[in-house]
Design a protein around this motif. Structure first.
Motif, mmCIF file in Angstrom:
data_model
loop_
_atom_site.group_PDB
_atom_site.id
_atom_site.type_symbol
_atom_site.label_atom_id
_atom_site.label_comp_id
_atom_site.label_asym_id
_atom_site.label_seq_id
_atom_site.Cartn_x
_atom_site.Cartn_y
_atom_site.Cartn_z
ATOM 1 N N THR A 204 0.783 -1.281 0.045
ATOM 2 C CA THR A 204 0.322 0.078 0.184
ATOM 3 C C THR A 204 0.893 1.184 0.024
ATOM 4 N N THR A 205 2.331 1.109 0.179
ATOM 5 C CA THR A 205 2.943 2.348 0.328
ATOM 6 C C THR A 205 4.127 2.516 -0.899
ATOM 7 N N VAL A 206 4.460 1.388 -1.578
ATOM 8 C CA VAL A 206 5.190 1.270 -2.602
ATOM 9 C C VAL A 206 4.695 0.849 -3.927
ATOM 10 N N ALA A 207 5.173 1.583 -5.004
ATOM 11 C CA ALA A 207 4.759 1.178 -6.339
ATOM 12 C C ALA A 207 6.007 1.221 -7.170
ATOM 13 N N ALA A 208 5.954 0.288 -8.237
ATOM 14 C CA ALA A 208 7.111 0.279 -9.208
ATOM 15 C C ALA A 208 6.620 0.327 -10.618
ATOM 16 N N ARG A 209 7.465 1.002 -11.512
ATOM 17 C CA ARG A 209 7.032 1.050 -12.795
ATOM 18 C C ARG A 209 8.266 0.989 -13.648
ATOM 19 N N VAL A 210 8.153 0.091 -14.797
ATOM 20 C CA VAL A 210 9.239 -0.218 -15.691
ATOM 21 C C VAL A 210 8.636 0.184 -16.999
ATOM 22 N N ASP A 211 9.467 0.973 -17.997
ATOM 23 C CA ASP A 211 8.971 1.233 -19.292
ATOM 24 C C ASP A 211 10.055 1.058 -20.172
ATOM 25 N N SER A 247 2.767 8.270 3.736
ATOM 26 C CA SER A 247 1.676 8.920 4.311
ATOM 27 C C SER A 247 1.447 10.101 3.264
ATOM 28 N N ASP A 248 0.304 10.684 3.624
ATOM 29 C CA ASP A 248 -0.078 11.763 2.671
ATOM 30 C C ASP A 248 0.955 12.837 2.957
ATOM 31 N N ASP A 249 1.800 13.056 3.768
ATOM 32 C CA ASP A 249 2.608 14.065 3.815
ATOM 33 C C ASP A 249 4.007 13.922 3.306
ATOM 34 N N LEU A 250 4.474 12.662 3.027
ATOM 35 C CA LEU A 250 5.744 12.044 2.667
ATOM 36 C C LEU A 250 5.663 11.474 1.430
ATOM 37 N N SER A 251 6.556 11.652 0.326
ATOM 38 C CA SER A 251 6.655 10.604 -0.902
ATOM 39 C C SER A 251 8.043 10.848 -1.287
ATOM 40 N N PHE A 252 8.528 9.848 -1.836
ATOM 41 C CA PHE A 252 9.953 9.721 -2.207
ATOM 42 C C PHE A 252 9.881 8.907 -3.458
ATOM 43 N N ARG A 253 10.432 9.531 -4.504
ATOM 44 C CA ARG A 253 10.618 8.810 -5.918
ATOM 45 C C ARG A 253 12.030 8.583 -6.421
ATOM 46 N N VAL A 254 12.418 7.428 -6.967
ATOM 47 C CA VAL A 254 13.424 7.095 -7.547
ATOM 48 C C VAL A 254 13.263 6.690 -9.071
ATOM 49 N N GLY A 347 16.558 11.161 -7.501
ATOM 50 C CA GLY A 347 15.514 10.985 -6.289
ATOM 51 C C GLY A 347 14.936 12.325 -5.849
ATOM 52 N N GLU A 348 13.504 12.196 -5.727
ATOM 53 C CA GLU A 348 13.097 13.416 -5.416
ATOM 54 C C GLU A 348 12.171 13.098 -4.108
ATOM 55 N N LEU A 349 12.504 13.870 -2.983
ATOM 56 C CA LEU A 349 11.718 13.838 -1.761
ATOM 57 C C LEU A 349 10.652 14.971 -1.633
ATOM 58 N N ASN A 350 9.579 14.494 -1.397
ATOM 59 C CA ASN A 350 8.552 15.656 -0.896
ATOM 60 C C ASN A 350 8.014 15.414 0.492
ATOM 61 N N TRP A 351 8.059 16.167 1.486
ATOM 62 C CA TRP A 351 7.868 16.221 2.673
ATOM 63 C C TRP A 351 6.981 17.464 3.160
ATOM 64 N N SER A 352 5.661 17.343 3.787
ATOM 65 C CA SER A 352 5.054 18.263 4.244
ATOM 66 C C SER A 352 4.911 18.366 5.791
ATOM 67 N N PHE A 353 5.323 19.389 6.328
ATOM 68 C CA PHE A 353 5.207 19.337 8.009
ATOM 69 C C PHE A 353 4.525 20.626 8.396
ATOM 70 N N GLY A 354 3.326 20.620 8.691
ATOM 71 C CA GLY A 354 2.738 21.714 9.096
ATOM 72 C C GLY A 354 2.199 22.621 7.605
ATOM 73 N N ASP A 355 2.637 23.865 7.843
ATOM 74 C CA ASP A 355 2.343 24.660 6.533
ATOM 75 C C ASP A 355 3.503 24.836 5.624
ATOM 76 N N VAL A 356 4.474 23.820 5.994
ATOM 77 C CA VAL A 356 5.808 24.145 5.016
ATOM 78 C C VAL A 356 6.086 22.685 4.275
ATOM 79 N N ASN A 357 6.541 22.869 2.898
ATOM 80 C CA ASN A 357 6.667 21.757 2.342
ATOM 81 C C ASN A 357 8.303 21.739 2.164
ATOM 82 N N PHE A 358 8.884 20.511 2.000
ATOM 83 C CA PHE A 358 10.129 20.579 1.630
ATOM 84 C C PHE A 358 10.454 19.563 0.523
#
Length: 929
Positions: A204-211, A247-254, A347-358
């Motif tokens: 439920t938290t990890v997905a993979a794709r190959v093209d 979670s809805d607040d954290l994602s990491f894509r490689v 690698g792209e990391l998106n992390w939301s904590f409160g009103d701040v997005n990193f």
């Protein structure tokens, strides 16, 4: 003056403007089955872009940006960035002598020339990661999510500075739903393209794709002498991705990808009167003078260099066939074979904590390209690169890191963003450019042609190694007591001896030249949106950039005849004491002949004096760039804005040994270790823009008017002796035509009077219309008056402009048409009660007249032309299958990408041209599960 065809095509577009919209807005979301577009026409068009470093609706972004959806890309057949030309009128992507040399232009501004030392005016990013040069993106892209094209200078957000704009490509990401697809295409030129991919959720938290993509196709040019074809396709791409969303607040894509090309590229044909009917041989030695009425056509046998080519074995068919006849006559044994390898991980990391997005984007990429070539583009063996690891090789290793923090304060009245960017790029180029086995005789014929008016019609004889007829050689070494009677005495001896030296230059030149450049770029930036009122926003952005480049080069060369020639001519025809023995009227002629012998013997600074020589240098720049935008939304559907921005493109080093040579005639090459002649200064731009955007679900319109002023504009060109990078500026004081004469010493300017040398101004229009379900039309129109100013000078110290560029003042830039229009039509009706749909899609691009040569020489002009693509088929058969027939360049329009001087044939010049692709067509079958 516009041709009738141009006016007719423009009228076609004008007639459709009331109905047709812009080719680059995404299509509106499809209405639900029980509603139609009219019932939801008050809803906003939800086109989300990240042009300002945060997700925003396109209609709310107060900058000129075009967004192209995955659906639009698929319908237009876009597989690499060149095909974006059909959907974005302000964009022009072309390639010339090497696939790695692709150049993108926006509003007529782009990097001119094939030198990897120049960074791209239009930066390209794939999934937020910078590609070192725009040509690096001329490969298969695989499935895409969208493409964003930002027009104008980009310098206050993440990534690399860009003086003209940027192209952001977003690949299709992994999804949390199992699925897959496969495409198969067969087309003319035996084209086979296969693409397939699979998406797999791993919990439920990890997905993979190959093209993966594989594409092969025969070339568009037929190599008559060696067999086979040139400009073929043989390439593949594999891309794998992992997405982690705990979670809805954290994602990491490689994302990891690998692509390779083994292709022969890039051939050219002779320019004939059918392409350039007014092109004629220029009179005398002035290759830049306007041709006189009655001068011979470029490939006519009245042009003396043509008879030399024929005498040395050139097949006459190459000189009489149409410019667009794709039979080419390559030197036997020479090849355009090349190899390109491109891979990386990000690698792209998106992390939301409160009103701040990193956001953190980390990328590492390696890119390498080699390309053999018959570099003179004739059957005569004059200049070549042997295929292999050192054939015009370029290799990039690039590490990039970007950090962004953004959020909001004061009840969302202040949307702030700060960030940092770091890039470390290692560039190596290697070259093995050599004179061919017939160069010595061919170059000697150049001198013999100059002597023919004095010595008679039998002077030129390509059958002799030094190209002199027996009578001419005898006359040159005749009675020294009577120099005015055709016998040149000691000067004749110097000429004959010089020709004998020149004629021995066969299979000589570079044994391997290696250039290394390390570039480290560090930037801090901020981009903030202040809500002054509920409808008025003020955007302020600033960026500080520090750029440091370190350069070194080592040369290998076995042309021992260059120093021999220089020593001989410096003692004779270029020596004032020697010339004092001759009448004053003859001295300039002797000097010119002596200089020509040295120049041809050392062409491109090819000399054994450089063998084993190493040089190094470094430069550092600090630049502040910024933007200010005031925007107003008087209604929810209408946005008005005005902006100011300042952009920047780094200076650097001209990675070409010929530019080391301060003079092709006297003195020595760069054996002192100085690289001063290689440096060029940073390019800066000040831009102003006003615009309006109106967006409803069934209709959208955007307008932008712009003015861009470029200082130290970077131009790469060939000046007849060396490949130089010239910074172009203008002088605020009238130079009285000194910038248009043949002298390199005239036309200087006081440094206090230096002004921008290039101005681009114009208007852009984009429309999208979706009046009913399943139907959409688009139209885009760009008017861009992108030209050099009058009274041009070189760098910002006020130095004179190089005389090879004396046609530039007051004229438009190369590859910068004033008017470009695109349009598209899409109809996807349901077929019966099932899910199947029909597909009818057409798009077209009309381009105004423009010159394709960086020196704007006559005969390199491209007339206006019209290109149309079409696709028809049945899609969503059983929710899984599609069959489509397609054609690119439906009308088989002939046009060129770039015309250029055929190497070494001036002043009795001919031109060659890289042709655009002919009509291609095929059938694509798709399956999804």
């Amino acid at each position: 003056m516009k041709t009738f065809g141009s006016l007719r095509a423009l009228a076609f577009f004008g007639a459709g403007m009331a109905l047709a919209p812009s080719a680059y807005a995404q299509e509106a979301p499809e209405p639900t089955p029980d509603t139609d577009a009219a019932s939801v026409e008050d809803d906003s068009v939800l086109i989300v872009v990240t042009a300002q470093g945060r997700e925003q609706e396109l209609s709310d972004v107060p900058v000129a940006v075009s967004a192209v959806s995955a659906d639009q890309l698929a319908k237009s057949g876009t597989n690499d960035i060149r095909e974006l030309n059909q959907v974005a009128p302000s964009l022009l992507v072309s390639s010339t002598g090497n696939e790695a040399n692709g150049s993108a232009r926006i509003r007529g501004i782009g990097t001119v020339g094939d030198n990897p030392g120049l960074e791209s005016s239009v930066a390209v990013f794939v999934d937020g990661v910078y590609r070192s040069r725009s040509g690096n993106a001329l490969s298969e892209l695989g499935p895409l999510d969208r493409v964003e094209i930002l027009r104008g200078p980009q310098g206050t957000l993440g990534g690399r500075n860009a003086s003209a704009g940027l192209i952001s490509i977003y690949t299709a990401p992994p999804e949390f739903e199992a699925g897959g697809y496969g495409y198969f295409t067969y087309g003319n030129f035996d084209a086979i393209r296969a693409e397939a991919g699979v998406n797999i959720p791993l919990g439920t938290t990890v997905a993979a794709r190959v093209d993966g993509v594989y594409f092969e196709r025969d070339g568009f040019y037929n190599d008559v002498n060696n067999g086979g074809t040139v400009n073929d396709r043989d390439r593949y791409l594999v891309r794998g991705q992992l997405l982690f969303e705990p979670s809805d607040d954290l994602s990491f894509r490689v994302v990891a990808d690998y692509s390779k090309k083994d292709e022969a590229c890039c051939a050219a044909t002779f320019v004939q009167p059918d392409f350039a009917p007014l092109a004629r041989v220029s009179p005398g030695l002035d290759t830049f003078a306007r041709p006189l009425p009655g001068a011979p056509a470029l490939t006519s046998t009245d042009n003396p260099i043509i008879n030399v080519l024929l005498g040395l074995g050139q097949d006459p068919r190459a000189l009489t066939q149409s410019t667009f006849n794709r039979d080419i006559y390559v030197t036997p044994g020479r090849s355009y074979d090349g190899e390109t390898e491109d891979y990386g991980v990000s690698g792209e990391l998106n992390w939301s904590f409160g009103d701040v997005n990193f956001t953190s984007i980390t990328g590492y990429r390696e890119y390498s390209n080699t390309q053999g070539s018959d570099t003179d583009y004739t059957q005569v063996d004059i200049l070549y690169r042997a295929p292999g690891d050192n054939a015009g090789a370029r290799a990039f290793e690039t590490f990039t890191q970007e950090f962004r923090l953004n959020g909001s304060l004061f009840n969302d009245r202040f949307d702030w963003l700060i960030g940092a960017y770091y890039a470390d790029e290692q560039l190596q180029t290697r070259d093995n450019l050599r004179f061919g086995s017939q160069y010595g005789t061919f170059a000697s014929c150049r001198i013999a042609i100059a002597l023919a008016p004095t010595l008679g019609p039998t002077t030129v004889n390509p059958g002799n190694a030094n190209c002199l007829g027996a009578g001419a050689q005898g006359a040159l070494i005749g009675d020294p007591a009577n120099p005015l009677d055709g016998a040149f005495g000691p000067a004749g001896d110097a000429l004959v001896n010089g020709l004998n030296i020149l004629s021995q230059i066969r299979d000589r030149g570079s044994t391997m030249d290696v250039y290394n450049q390390n570039s480290r770029n560090f930037a801090l930036f901020t981009h903030n949106i202040f809500a002054i009122t509920d409808t008025v926003d003020l955007t302020l952005g600033a960026r500080y950039t520090n750029e440091r480049k370190e350069f070194d080069a080592t040369f290998g060369n076995d042309n021992i005849f260059c120093p021999q020639q220089r020593a001989l001519q410096n003692a004779t025809l270029l020596n004032p004491t020697f010339l004092a023995n001759f009448p004053a009227a003859l001295r300039p002629t002797f000097q010119g002949l002596g200089g020509g012998l040295v120049s041809l013997s050392c062409q491109g600074n090819s000399t054994s004096e450089l063998d084993g020589v190493s040089i190094d240098d470094e430069r550092e720049e600090d630049q502040f760039t910024g933007t200010a935008i005031l925007s107003w939304k008087p209604t929810d559907d209408l946005l008005l804005y005005g902006s100011y921005s300042r952009g920047y493109k780094a200076g650097g080093f001209n990675l070409d040994r010929s530019a080391l040579q301060a003079s092709p005639v006297v003195g020595n090459p760069a054996v002192t270790g100085s690289a001063d002649n290689l440096q060029f200064e940073e390019e800066t731009v000040t831009a102003y823009e006003i615009g309006a955007k109106y967006a409803k679900r069934d209709f959208s319109l955007s307008l932008a008017a712009f003015r861009q002023e470029f200082s130290n504009f970077q131009l790469n060109t060939f000046n007849g002796s060396v490949f130089l990078v010239q910074n172009v500026n203008a002088c605020g004081t009238d130079l009285g035509g000194a910038d248009t004469d043949a002298s390199a010493a005239t036309g200087s300017c006081n440094a206090d009077d230096v002004e921008p040398g290039v101005i681009s101004e114009g208007v852009e229009l984009e429309l999208a219309l979706n009046p009913i379900r399943d139907f959409g039309m688009t139209l885009g129109l760009t008017y861009a008056d992108t030209k050099y100013q009058e009274n041009l000078i070189g760098n910002d110290t006020g130095a004179p402009l190089d005389p090879a560029l004396r046609l530039l003042p007051g004229d438009n830039l190369s590859n910068a048409p004033e008017i470009t229009a695109t349009t598209s039509f899409s109809w996807t009706p349901r077929l019966g009660d099932g899910p199947a749909r029909g597909l009818v899609f057409v798009n077209a691009r009309m381009v105004d007249d423009y010159n394709t040569g960086s020196d704007l020489l006559y005969g390199k002009e491209q007339d206006s032309f019209f290109v149309m693509n079409a696709r028809v088929g049945v899609t969503d058969i059983a929710d899984a299958f599609s069959v489509e027939a397609w054609v690119q360049n439906l009308t088989d329009t002939d046009y060129t990408q770039v015309a250029f001087n055929t190497p070494f044939v001036a002043p009795q010049q001919t031109y060659s041209a890289y042709l655009a692709e002919p009509r291609t067509y095929g059938v694509t079958v798709r399956a999804e599960f």
